[in-house]
Design a protein around this motif. Structure first.
Motif, PDB file in Angstrom:
ATOM      1  N   ARG A 257      87.041  25.772  36.236  1.00 27.96           N
ATOM      2  CA  ARG A 257      87.615  27.074  36.566  1.00 27.96           C
ATOM      3  C   ARG A 257      87.227  28.164  35.567  1.00 27.96           C
ATOM      4  NH1 ARG A 257      93.574  24.605  38.184  1.00 27.96           N
ATOM      5  NH2 ARG A 257      93.070  24.108  40.359  1.00 27.96           N
ATOM      6  N   LYS A 258      86.325  27.826  34.654  1.00 25.11           N
ATOM      7  CA  LYS A 258      85.819  28.814  33.682  1.00 25.11           C
ATOM      8  C   LYS A 258      84.310  28.593  33.561  1.00 25.11           C
ATOM      9  CE  LYS A 258      86.312  31.884  30.250  1.00 25.11           C
ATOM     10  NZ  LYS A 258      84.864  32.083  29.963  1.00 25.11           N
ATOM     11  N   PRO A 259      83.574  28.932  34.637  1.00 23.37           N
ATOM     12  CA  PRO A 259      82.146  28.595  34.692  1.00 23.37           C
ATOM     13  C   PRO A 259      81.278  29.517  33.851  1.00 23.37           C
ATOM     14  CG  PRO A 259      82.785  29.775  36.664  1.00 23.37           C
ATOM     15  CD  PRO A 259      84.052  29.581  35.874  1.00 23.37           C
ATOM     16  N   ALA A 260      80.059  29.053  33.608  1.00 24.01           N
ATOM     17  CA  ALA A 260      79.042  29.834  32.905  1.00 24.01           C
ATOM     18  C   ALA A 260      77.685  29.227  33.230  1.00 24.01           C
ATOM     19  CB  ALA A 260      79.293  29.827  31.400  1.00 24.01           C
ATOM     20  N   ASP A 261      76.635  29.903  32.808  1.00 19.99           N
ATOM     21  CA  ASP A 261      75.277  29.411  33.069  1.00 19.99           C
ATOM     22  C   ASP A 261      75.040  28.083  32.357  1.00 19.99           C
ATOM     23  OD1 ASP A 261      72.348  30.126  33.975  1.00 19.99           O
ATOM     24  OD2 ASP A 261      72.190  29.460  31.881  1.00 19.99           O
ATOM     25  N   HIS A 262      75.489  27.974  31.110  1.00 16.74           N
ATOM     26  CA  HIS A 262      75.254  26.751  30.341  1.00 16.74           C
ATOM     27  C   HIS A 262      76.281  26.653  29.211  1.00 16.74           C
ATOM     28  CE1 HIS A 262      72.971  29.924  28.238  1.00 16.74           C
ATOM     29  NE2 HIS A 262      73.293  29.275  27.131  1.00 16.74           N
ATOM     30  N   TRP A 263      76.494  25.448  28.731  1.00 17.29           N
ATOM     31  CA  TRP A 263      77.348  25.231  27.564  1.00 17.29           C
ATOM     32  C   TRP A 263      76.590  25.550  26.285  1.00 17.29           C
ATOM     33  CZ3 TRP A 263      82.385  24.584  26.981  1.00 17.29           C
ATOM     34  CH2 TRP A 263      83.155  24.105  28.045  1.00 17.29           C
ATOM     35  N   VAL A 264      77.322  26.033  25.275  1.00 13.74           N
ATOM     36  CA  VAL A 264      76.798  26.220  23.925  1.00 13.74           C
ATOM     37  C   VAL A 264      77.658  25.347  23.008  1.00 13.74           C
ATOM     38  CG1 VAL A 264      76.281  27.857  22.088  1.00 13.74           C
ATOM     39  CG2 VAL A 264      76.096  28.577  24.477  1.00 13.74           C
ATOM     40  N   LEU A 265      77.085  24.260  22.506  1.00 13.07           N
ATOM     41  CA  LEU A 265      77.838  23.235  21.794  1.00 13.07           C
ATOM     42  C   LEU A 265      77.221  22.954  20.428  1.00 13.07           C
ATOM     43  CD1 LEU A 265      78.049  20.746  24.813  1.00 13.07           C
ATOM     44  CD2 LEU A 265      79.817  22.390  24.109  1.00 13.07           C
ATOM     45  N   LYS A 266      77.994  22.252  19.604  1.00 11.24           N
ATOM     46  CA  LYS A 266      77.432  21.783  18.333  1.00 11.24           C
ATOM     47  C   LYS A 266      78.247  20.617  17.831  1.00 11.24           C
ATOM     48  CE  LYS A 266      79.891  23.060  14.340  1.00 11.24           C
ATOM     49  NZ  LYS A 266      79.957  22.494  12.991  1.00 11.24           N
ATOM     50  N   ASN A 267      77.581  19.735  17.135  1.00  6.57           N
ATOM     51  CA  ASN A 267      78.261  18.637  16.470  1.00  6.57           C
ATOM     52  C   ASN A 267      77.280  17.925  15.552  1.00  6.57           C
ATOM     53  OD1 ASN A 267      80.162  16.820  15.665  1.00  6.57           O
ATOM     54  ND2 ASN A 267      80.441  15.841  17.644  1.00  6.57           N
ATOM     55  N   PRO A 268      77.486  17.978  14.244  1.00  9.82           N
ATOM     56  CA  PRO A 268      76.609  17.213  13.355  1.00  9.82           C
ATOM     57  C   PRO A 268      76.601  15.724  13.668  1.00  9.82           C
ATOM     58  CG  PRO A 268      77.846  18.828  12.106  1.00  9.82           C
ATOM     59  CD  PRO A 268      78.415  18.836  13.495  1.00  9.82           C
ATOM     60  N   ALA A 269      77.728  15.182  14.162  1.00 10.96           N
ATOM     61  CA  ALA A 269      77.790  13.752  14.469  1.00 10.96           C
ATOM     62  C   ALA A 269      76.823  13.354  15.577  1.00 10.96           C
ATOM     63  CB  ALA A 269      79.212  13.358  14.849  1.00 10.96           C
ATOM     64  N   HIS A 270      76.407  14.304  16.418  1.00 11.08           N
ATOM     65  CA  HIS A 270      75.417  13.973  17.441  1.00 11.08           C
ATOM     66  C   HIS A 270      74.118  13.469  16.824  1.00 11.08           C
ATOM     67  CE1 HIS A 270      78.021  15.516  20.429  1.00 11.08           C
ATOM     68  NE2 HIS A 270      77.668  16.782  20.405  1.00 11.08           N
ATOM     69  N   THR A 271      73.863  13.813  15.568  1.00 11.29           N
ATOM     70  CA  THR A 271      72.616  13.421  14.916  1.00 11.29           C
ATOM     71  C   THR A 271      72.464  11.906  14.865  1.00 11.29           C
ATOM     72  OG1 THR A 271      72.869  15.407  13.549  1.00 11.29           O
ATOM     73  CG2 THR A 271      71.167  13.856  12.881  1.00 11.29           C
ATOM     74  N   TRP A 272      73.596  11.180  14.785  1.00 12.47           N
ATOM     75  CA  TRP A 272      73.534   9.717  14.822  1.00 12.47           C
ATOM     76  C   TRP A 272      73.126   9.203  16.196  1.00 12.47           C
ATOM     77  CZ3 TRP A 272      78.199  11.060  11.914  1.00 12.47           C
ATOM     78  CH2 TRP A 272      78.194  10.617  10.589  1.00 12.47           C
ATOM     79  N   TYR A 273      73.471   9.950  17.241  1.00 17.46           N
ATOM     80  CA  TYR A 273      73.436   9.403  18.591  1.00 17.46           C
ATOM     81  C   TYR A 273      72.562  10.219  19.527  1.00 17.46           C
ATOM     82  CZ  TYR A 273      77.685   7.434  16.522  1.00 17.46           C
ATOM     83  OH  TYR A 273      78.584   6.826  15.678  1.00 17.46           O
ATOM     84  N   LEU A 274      71.427  10.696  19.043  1.00 21.05           N
ATOM     85  CA  LEU A 274      70.558  11.499  19.899  1.00 21.05           C
ATOM     86  C   LEU A 274      70.081  10.715  21.106  1.00 21.05           C
ATOM     87  CD1 LEU A 274      68.341  13.453  17.327  1.00 21.05           C
ATOM     88  CD2 LEU A 274      70.368  14.260  18.563  1.00 21.05           C
ATOM     89  N   ASP A 275      69.947   9.397  20.970  1.00 22.22           N
ATOM     90  CA  ASP A 275      69.518   8.588  22.117  1.00 22.22           C
ATOM     91  C   ASP A 275      70.570   8.634  23.223  1.00 22.22           C
ATOM     92  OD1 ASP A 275      71.331   7.213  20.525  1.00 22.22           O
ATOM     93  OD2 ASP A 275      70.317   5.278  20.691  1.00 22.22           O
ATOM     94  N   ALA A 276      71.842   8.445  22.862  1.00 28.18           N
ATOM     95  CA  ALA A 276      72.908   8.509  23.860  1.00 28.18           C
ATOM     96  C   ALA A 276      73.069   9.916  24.411  1.00 28.18           C
ATOM     97  CB  ALA A 276      74.226   8.026  23.243  1.00 28.18           C
ATOM     98  N   LEU A 277      72.950  10.903  23.542  1.00 25.75           N
ATOM     99  CA  LEU A 277      73.083  12.295  23.972  1.00 25.75           C
ATOM    100  C   LEU A 277      72.035  12.634  25.028  1.00 25.75           C
ATOM    101  CD1 LEU A 277      74.632  14.989  23.277  1.00 25.75           C
ATOM    102  CD2 LEU A 277      72.745  15.499  21.732  1.00 25.75           C
ATOM    103  N   LEU A 278      70.790  12.237  24.796  1.00 30.41           N
ATOM    104  CA  LEU A 278      69.722  12.531  25.743  1.00 30.41           C
ATOM    105  C   LEU A 278      69.828  11.685  27.007  1.00 30.41           C
ATOM    106  CD1 LEU A 278      66.744  12.989  23.277  1.00 30.41           C
ATOM    107  CD2 LEU A 278      67.715  14.737  24.773  1.00 30.41           C
ATOM    108  N   ALA A 279      70.395  10.488  26.898  1.00 31.12           N
ATOM    109  CA  ALA A 279      70.587   9.654  28.085  1.00 31.12           C
ATOM    110  C   ALA A 279      71.590  10.297  29.042  1.00 31.12           C
ATOM    111  CB  ALA A 279      71.070   8.263  27.678  1.00 31.12           C
TER     112      ALA A 279
END
Length: 426
Positions: A257-279
């Motif tokens: 109910r609060k749409p936009a063109d794309h999300w703008v996100l950040k998380n240093p912890a994603h650096t461990w899990y780039l494989d899962a993030l991209l999957a």
């Protein structure tokens, strides 16, 4: 809250370094009463996972925890760590229990939202712009600047803390959860005013993904605050595809109910899990920030240590330094391995120095690189925000390697592969 570093006990590894926190008078009194009652055999704050699961069902009137039951394992591990590993003072026990209750109640409400509105599963998540990289490497600054583009949709703190019911466009800025989050932050900063100079958080400001992952009990933030080696090591070895699918579901819920063109996100912890993030987000636009680990690690240790004083009286700073070095050196090794085989077009590198030197050019370059929408006045928005939010606005953050039993050669060796691959300029 004030803290002091004490050098105590000589060992083969050198003197043990501890952070001893001087809590506000009210919290000291709370802890004193709690300890006195415990000596009498009365535990005011019980940490019982099964009892808290049942309590959440009673409070919400809900009992459907969803099809994916995998979160039970990490949730129980956190309760066990709080009881056996964390050395919590009475206020820390109470704070942990309040935090877990919020997450359990939210989890039930989230599942109810999906049950009542199955169409949420069809909300598209297209080309999210995600900032990753070592913590303290400019991820927060870059995230907030990228969030100034109107076509993007940043995750903000209040909705990450209370995702259900899903926010609506018409009431997004007046939602009562905004005020509730402001009160929470006011209380936190009242207990720990020095925190604002280290990491400034605001109820309606962009926030990292960890508060959403906490609802699946697979975020480093809770285990890190407890200082749990057992939980964090388990999390580092855990397959994170499932938790990232849950993260995607929450992003669908929030964008419904609060749409936009794309999300703008950040998380240093994603650096461990780039494989899962991209999957889970195969079309993600990933910006990786870079900074010398000799600056990153002691800054991170300082942040961790300050936060942990809310939970425990004493923090072993030497252990903090060693753990931060080990787990983030592993994060960089994993990221390098993923990037060696991933589509390079999915990534863009930004150095900390270039971000500070010319933030407008960095923000412009990111949008142009990924072909994302860019409003004509974005550069002016960035300049205006920077003028209103200068560096060290809330004071300087001071730290040293030695505070945490670290030295430059040790960090250079630990991060040798990353330092060799790290871009030197843009």
């Amino acid at each position: 809250m004030s803290v002091e570093t004490a050098t105590i006990e000589q060992s083969a590894a050198g003197p043990r370094l501890e952070l001893r926190a001087k809590l506000p008078a009210g919290l000291r009194a709370f802890n004193g009463v709690g300890r006195a009652l415990k000596r009498l055999g009365v535990e005011v704050t019980r940490l019982d996972a099964e009892a808290e699961f049942r309590r959440a069902e009673r409070v919400t009137g809900l009992s459907d925890w969803g099809q994916d039951q995998s979160f039970w394992t990490p949730a129980r591990m956190l309760f066990e760590a709080a009881e056996s590993e964390a050395g919590l003072h009475p206020f820390g026990r109470a704070l942990f229990r309040v935090q877990m209750r919020r997450l359990l109640e939210n989890r039930l409400k989230i599942e109810e939202d999906f049950k009542n509105h199955p169409e949420i599963r069809d909300v598209p998540i297209r080309r999210p712009l995600i900032v990753v990289g070592l913590p303290r490497s400019g991820t927060t600054l870059l995230h907030r600047l990228l969030a100034l583009e109107p076509s993007g949709r940043p995750l903000v703190f209040w909705e990450a803390m209370w995702p259900s019911p899903p926010p609506e466009e018409a009431t997004y800025t007046t939602d009562p959860r905004v005020g509730r989050t402001r009160l929470l932050l006011k209380g936190l900063l009242g207990m720990m005013p020095a925190l604002r100079a280290i990491h400034d958080a605001e109820a309606d400001a962009p926030e990292e993904c960890n508060p959403l992952l906490e609802h699946n009990f697979t975020a480093h933030t809770v285990g890190g605050a407890l200082g749990s080696v057992t939980y964090v090591d388990w999390l580092l070895a855990h397959d994170m595809v499932g938790p990232y699918r849950f993260l995607r579901r929450l992003l669908q819920l929030l964008m419904w109910r609060k749409p936009a063109d794309h999300w703008v996100l950040k998380n240093p912890a994603h650096t461990w899990y780039l494989d899962a993030l991209l999957a889970v987000f195969p079309d993600a636009c990933l910006v990786q920030t870079h900074r010398d680990p000799k600056e990153v690690i002691p800054s991170l240790c300082s942040l961790w240590s300050q936060l942990r004083t809310l939970f425990t009286d004493r923090i072993d700073l030497r252990l903090t330094g060693r753990r931060a070095t080990e787990i983030f050196a592993e994060a960089t090794r994993r990221a390098l391995a993923v990037r060696a085989t991933a589509d390079p077009a999915r990534f863009l590198d930004v150095t900390y120095e270039s971000l500070l030197r010319d933030p407008v050019s960095v923000v412009t370059r990111i949008h142009d690189h990924f072909g994302l929408p860019r409003s004509p006045d974005l550069a002016d928005r960035v300049r205006d925000w920077l003028a209103a939010n200068p560096q060290h606005k809330h004071g300087s953050h001071r730290y040293t390697l030695e505070q945490f039993g670290l030295d430059a050669p040790t960090l250079d060796r630990a991060f040798a592969d990353y330092r060799a691959a790290m871009p030197r300029g843009d």
